[in-house]
Design an enzyme around this catalytic site. Structure first.
Site, PDB file in Angstrom:
ATOM      1  N   GLU A  46       0.874  -1.304  -0.061  1.00 41.05           N
ATOM      2  CA  GLU A  46       0.207   0.077   0.074  1.00 41.05           C
ATOM      3  C   GLU A  46       0.945   1.403  -0.046  1.00 41.05           C
ATOM      4  O   GLU A  46       1.824   1.428   1.043  1.00 41.05           O
ATOM      5  CB  GLU A  46      -1.110   0.016   1.263  1.00 41.05           C
ATOM      6  CG  GLU A  46      -1.886   1.008   1.262  1.00 41.05           C
ATOM      7  CD  GLU A  46      -2.810   0.862   2.661  1.00 41.05           C
ATOM      8  OE1 GLU A  46      -3.704   1.524   2.844  1.00 41.05           O
ATOM      9  OE2 GLU A  46      -2.492  -0.037   3.406  1.00 41.05           O
ATOM     10  N   LYS A 115      -8.968   2.691  -2.526  1.00 45.71           N
ATOM     11  CA  LYS A 115      -9.510   1.693  -0.975  1.00 45.71           C
ATOM     12  C   LYS A 115     -10.809   2.324  -0.572  1.00 45.71           C
ATOM     13  O   LYS A 115     -11.076   3.428  -0.491  1.00 45.71           O
ATOM     14  CB  LYS A 115      -8.238   2.330   0.133  1.00 45.71           C
ATOM     15  CG  LYS A 115      -8.437   1.439   1.235  1.00 45.71           C
ATOM     16  CD  LYS A 115      -7.208   1.896   2.099  1.00 45.71           C
ATOM     17  CE  LYS A 115      -7.124   0.889   3.633  1.00 45.71           C
ATOM     18  NZ  LYS A 115      -6.094   1.168   4.403  1.00 45.71           N
ATOM     19  N   CYS A 168      -5.617  -3.396   1.926  1.00 40.37           N
ATOM     20  CA  CYS A 168      -5.583  -3.622   3.344  1.00 40.37           C
ATOM     21  C   CYS A 168      -6.754  -3.692   4.071  1.00 40.37           C
ATOM     22  O   CYS A 168      -7.299  -4.880   4.235  1.00 40.37           O
ATOM     23  CB  CYS A 168      -4.636  -2.247   3.957  1.00 40.37           C
ATOM     24  SG  CYS A 168      -3.989  -2.733   5.586  1.00 40.37           S
ATOM     25  N   LYS A 201      -0.957 -10.694  16.050  1.00 40.28           N
ATOM     26  CA  LYS A 201      -1.672 -10.359  14.665  1.00 40.28           C
ATOM     27  C   LYS A 201      -1.280 -11.297  13.584  1.00 40.28           C
ATOM     28  O   LYS A 201      -2.017 -11.348  12.725  1.00 40.28           O
ATOM     29  CB  LYS A 201      -1.300  -8.721  14.678  1.00 40.28           C
ATOM     30  CG  LYS A 201      -2.183  -8.121  13.690  1.00 40.28           C
ATOM     31  CD  LYS A 201      -1.858  -6.784  13.488  1.00 40.28           C
ATOM     32  CE  LYS A 201      -2.592  -5.850  12.601  1.00 40.28           C
ATOM     33  NZ  LYS A 201      -2.439  -4.608  12.298  1.00 40.28           N
ATOM     34  N   GLY A 358      -4.936 -58.897   5.656  1.00 40.59           N
ATOM     35  CA  GLY A 358      -4.478 -57.861   5.051  1.00 40.59           C
ATOM     36  C   GLY A 358      -4.943 -56.580   5.429  1.00 40.59           C
ATOM     37  O   GLY A 358      -5.487 -56.525   6.713  1.00 40.59           O
ATOM     38  N   THR A 464     -15.251 -54.810   3.534  1.00 41.68           N
ATOM     39  CA  THR A 464     -13.569 -54.468   3.746  1.00 41.68           C
ATOM     40  C   THR A 464     -13.071 -53.583   2.560  1.00 41.68           C
ATOM     41  O   THR A 464     -11.908 -52.995   2.790  1.00 41.68           O
ATOM     42  CB  THR A 464     -12.833 -55.543   3.951  1.00 41.68           C
ATOM     43  OG1 THR A 464     -12.718 -56.250   3.087  1.00 41.68           O
ATOM     44  CG2 THR A 464     -13.301 -56.417   5.389  1.00 41.68           C
ATOM     45  N   TRP A 474     -10.893 -53.414  -8.562  1.00 42.06           N
ATOM     46  CA  TRP A 474     -10.120 -54.445  -8.024  1.00 42.06           C
ATOM     47  C   TRP A 474     -10.982 -55.117  -7.048  1.00 42.06           C
ATOM     48  O   TRP A 474     -10.660 -55.209  -5.761  1.00 42.06           O
ATOM     49  CB  TRP A 474      -8.803 -53.788  -7.528  1.00 42.06           C
ATOM     50  CG  TRP A 474      -7.799 -55.127  -7.543  1.00 42.06           C
ATOM     51  CD1 TRP A 474      -7.349 -55.438  -6.032  1.00 42.06           C
ATOM     52  CD2 TRP A 474      -7.289 -55.864  -8.390  1.00 42.06           C
ATOM     53  NE1 TRP A 474      -6.502 -56.375  -6.549  1.00 42.06           N
ATOM     54  CE2 TRP A 474      -6.197 -56.715  -7.796  1.00 42.06           C
ATOM     55  CE3 TRP A 474      -7.323 -55.809  -9.697  1.00 42.06           C
ATOM     56  CZ2 TRP A 474      -5.479 -57.721  -8.619  1.00 42.06           C
ATOM     57  CZ3 TRP A 474      -6.409 -56.811 -10.523  1.00 42.06           C
ATOM     58  CH2 TRP A 474      -5.582 -57.614 -10.025  1.00 42.06           C
ATOM     59  N   TYR A 477     -17.170 -58.900  -8.664  1.00 38.44           N
ATOM     60  CA  TYR A 477     -18.551 -58.518  -8.613  1.00 38.44           C
ATOM     61  C   TYR A 477     -19.543 -59.444  -7.775  1.00 38.44           C
ATOM     62  O   TYR A 477     -19.397 -60.627  -8.022  1.00 38.44           O
ATOM     63  CB  TYR A 477     -19.034 -58.317 -10.129  1.00 38.44           C
ATOM     64  CG  TYR A 477     -20.366 -57.703 -10.267  1.00 38.44           C
ATOM     65  CD1 TYR A 477     -20.707 -56.264 -10.171  1.00 38.44           C
ATOM     66  CD2 TYR A 477     -21.485 -58.459 -10.390  1.00 38.44           C
ATOM     67  CE1 TYR A 477     -21.857 -55.829 -10.071  1.00 38.44           C
ATOM     68  CE2 TYR A 477     -22.644 -58.004 -10.422  1.00 38.44           C
ATOM     69  CZ  TYR A 477     -23.186 -56.598 -10.458  1.00 38.44           C
ATOM     70  OH  TYR A 477     -24.227 -56.050 -10.532  1.00 38.44           O
TER      71      TYR A 477
END
EC number: 6.3.5.1
Length: 641
Positions: A46, A115, A168, A201, A358, A464, A474, A477
């Protein structure tokens, strides 16, 4: 830059109060440094041409004239440069003095932003000299021999991004100008500041800027006045901060006595993707009352190929450092809460879970035990079933049994070998052929056992499978793909390992710890193919489908931001530099997209499970894709990399 990355900078020049020529020279020095580093937009503090702490000198005509003359000097200096610079100076207009940011490029002033909010409390008394930009609305002002638009509603369009500016105190207001600017198209906000120091701050300011950038789904670039400002009553340490959607990308060293240039790349494409997905953002645009925005197009500039300076986390699902423990604790609590609600709702006091030794089944078992503990139920109501098959190794079998015993759950062992042999005979199938039929029959036999045990004991099968397996398909089905509640459904494989280790280190008793740590170190495998001659796992998942750390990286950027394969490839090169070759990355990226599309039919009928993070593949929640969508465009782009 490529793929939506825009390199921006925030600069902290040394200043002398009231010495505009000196200050202009420092500004020019940093501009040329930034230009050399490929920065597209640079922001200064500024009132950087005069210094912020001039006090009643702002009423001196000489100072105002000097500021304008030095801006002319900077304009001339940048006449042949592509870089856009945002510089602070006082501007006299219609009997008022405005605290302005000048956006300049190639010798032209593209716009002046005054500003809006002038602090006039405690150590601040800006209203003694300046007037709010709201007084003049959208205007035009003659400065440096150019007629320039002056407004707080200026939005600048560059070839690579759209940005806005506030100054600011503006960001400290209940409704900052930046909140309106982003709804008017700005993707990056630049803040020219003279924020002084005070105990605590800095942390407050960083929290404020992080929150504003996140709320606005924007980049936020902050430049605060530094060494050279008057220390008569306050001290300015220099603050350079760059945020992207709540994440701090770069910051400077405060209290430095030297000039500083801090730069990073903001992923504007990522921000655009977030805004498209976030319907609340678009609804806010529709409710915006002020539509008097002025769109300003910048000059074209030469495209630059620059290596990213920002870090690309190779493990986007796994936070670094101390944050990891907190993340694990929170995820574990979410899993427990989800399962607990399902048990209370169904009035079930028995759960059945397949334990393989696993990672995934181990995590699910740990969730079950802690859920039963919180509900005041006996752990004997947890029925862990180990189902040895043709590929089961002594290591995983022993770990499964030891873990169930140490946790005090009910242990049942049911071998699948005889049932599968009979099934293969019924099919007239040659068991020496270790193909998909051989593997899937075992997975389905195990699931049938679990379902029937659950019926037998009036219980519920807890799944799981994890998020990474669902992404790649992976899972068999109607085999391990199915359960009555999947506690791991939205947890990626790279995080499962950390969760199990976290439980081992901080939650579980010592009798289970050694087993858990060995499970963490065991290679990932479905164990559907017989072990090798030494009895070790012969079928390693990552040898077949690729490293899970790569697939989780691909998955994150596909689900979270919708990035195209070429950008994911680009990011992967940075994240895993030196670990994987480009050919390796290309190979597994192609595999990922081919499997991700072809296996959607499995995800379209997933059992319920808790969402724990920002990504999920539930067909009822985060991911709804037709099972017959074509992967051609994605795979073609992978092949052309």
């Amino acid at each position: 830059m490529n793929y939506g990355f825009v390199r921006i900078a925030t600069a902290i020049p040394g200043v002398k109060v009231g010495d505009c020529k000196y200050n202009a020279q420092q500004i020019e020095s940093l501009i040329i440094q930034a230009e050399g580093k490929g920065v597209e937009i640079i922001c200064f503090p500024e009132l950087s041409i005069t210094a912020y702490t001039c006090g009643d000198l702002f009423a001196q005509q000489l100072l105002l004239d000097e500021a304008e003359m030095c801006l002319i000097s900077i304009l001339d200096f940048t006449r042949s440069l592509d870089i856009i610079s945002i510089i602070g100076l006082p501007v006299a207009y219609h009997g008022t003095l405005l605290n302005c940011a000048a956006v300049i490029q190639k010798g032209k002033i593209l716009g002046l932003i005054p500003k809006t909010y002038l602090p006039n409390y405690k150590e601040f008394y800006e209203q003694r000299w300046f007037t709010s930009g709201d007084v003049h609305g959208n205007s035009n002002v003659l400065i440096c021999g150019q007629m320039v638009p002056l407004s707080r509603h200026l939005v600048f369009n560059t070839p690579s991004c759209c940005f806005g500016v506030e100054i600011c105190e503006d960001v400290w207001a209940p409704i900052p100008p930046s909140s309106e600017l982003v709804l008017q198209g700005a993707e990056i906000i630049f803040n020219l500041s003279a924020d002084n120091e005070g105990v605590g701050k800095q942390d407050y300011l960083k929290a404020l800027l992080a929150q504003q950038s996140a709320r606005c789904l924007a980049g936020y670039v902050f430049s605060g006045a530094g060494f050279g400002e008057s220390t008569q009553d306050v001290v300015f340490a220099g603050k350079a901060l760059i945020y992207e959607n709540g994440v701090l990308l770069a910051e400077n060293e405060r209290f430095s006595f030297k000039e500083q240039l801090v730069y990073s790349e903001i992923d504007v494409e990522c921000l655009r993707a977030e805004r498209r997905v976030n319907t609340t953002f678009s609804a806010s645009v529709a409710r915006l009352k002020s539509h008097d925005v002025i769109q300003i197009d910048t000059e074209l500039f030469a495209s630059k190929n620059i290596e990213l300076s920002r870090k690309v986390n190779p493990m986007p699902f796994v936070p670094a450092g101390k944050a990891l423990n907190g993340r694990c604790e929170e995820i574990f609590a979410i899993q427990i809460a989800g399962l607990a609600k399902r048990l209370v709702h169904t009035q079930t006091q028995t759960v059945v879970i397949g334990i393989s030794g696993g990672l995934d089944s181990t995590l699910a078992l740990l969730v079950c035990t802690k859920t039963f503990d919180k509900l005041g139920l006996s752990r004997k109501g947890i029925v862990g079933v180990t189902m040895p098959g043709f590929g089961t190794t002594n290591r995983t079998y022993t770990n499964a049994v030891n873990l169930m015993k140490s946790l005090g759950v009910t242990l049942r062992e049911i071998s699948i070998k005889k049932a599968c042999i009979q099934h293969f005979e019924d099919l007239n199938f040659d068991m020496a052929n270790h193909n998909v039929t051989y593997e899937n029959a075992q997975a389905r036999e195990r699931t049938q056992i679990l379902m029937d045990v659950a019926n037998q004991m009036n219980g519920m099968v807890v799944g799981t499978g994890d998020l990474s397996e669902l992404a790649l398909g992976w899972a068999t089905y109607n085999g391990d793909h199915m359960s009555m509640y999947g506690v791991n459904a939205s947890i990626p494989k790279t995080l499962v390992k950390h969760l199990v280790k976290w439980v081992a280190d901080s939650v579980i008793d010592e009798s289970s710890q050694a087993t858990l740590l060995d499970i963490v170190d065991t290679p990932i495998s479905p164990e559907l193919i017989p072990a090798d001659e030494d009895g070790n796992i012969s079928q390693k998942t990552e040898d077949l489908v690729g490293p899970y750390e790569l697939h989780d990286f691909f998955l994150y950027y596909t689900l979270r931001f919708g990035f195209r394969p070429s950008k994911i490839f680009y990011l992967t090169q940075y994240a895993f530099a030196g670990k994987y070759t480009d050919e390796t990355i290309k190979k597994w990226l192609t595999t990922f997209f081919r499997r991700f599309f072809s296996q959607q039919f499995k995800r379209s009928c997933l059992p319920d499970g808790p969402k724990v993070g920002s990504c999920s593949l539930s067909p009822r929640g985060d991911w709804r894709m037709p099972s017959d969508a074509s992967a051609t465009a994605w795979v073609d782009e992978c092949n052309n990399l």
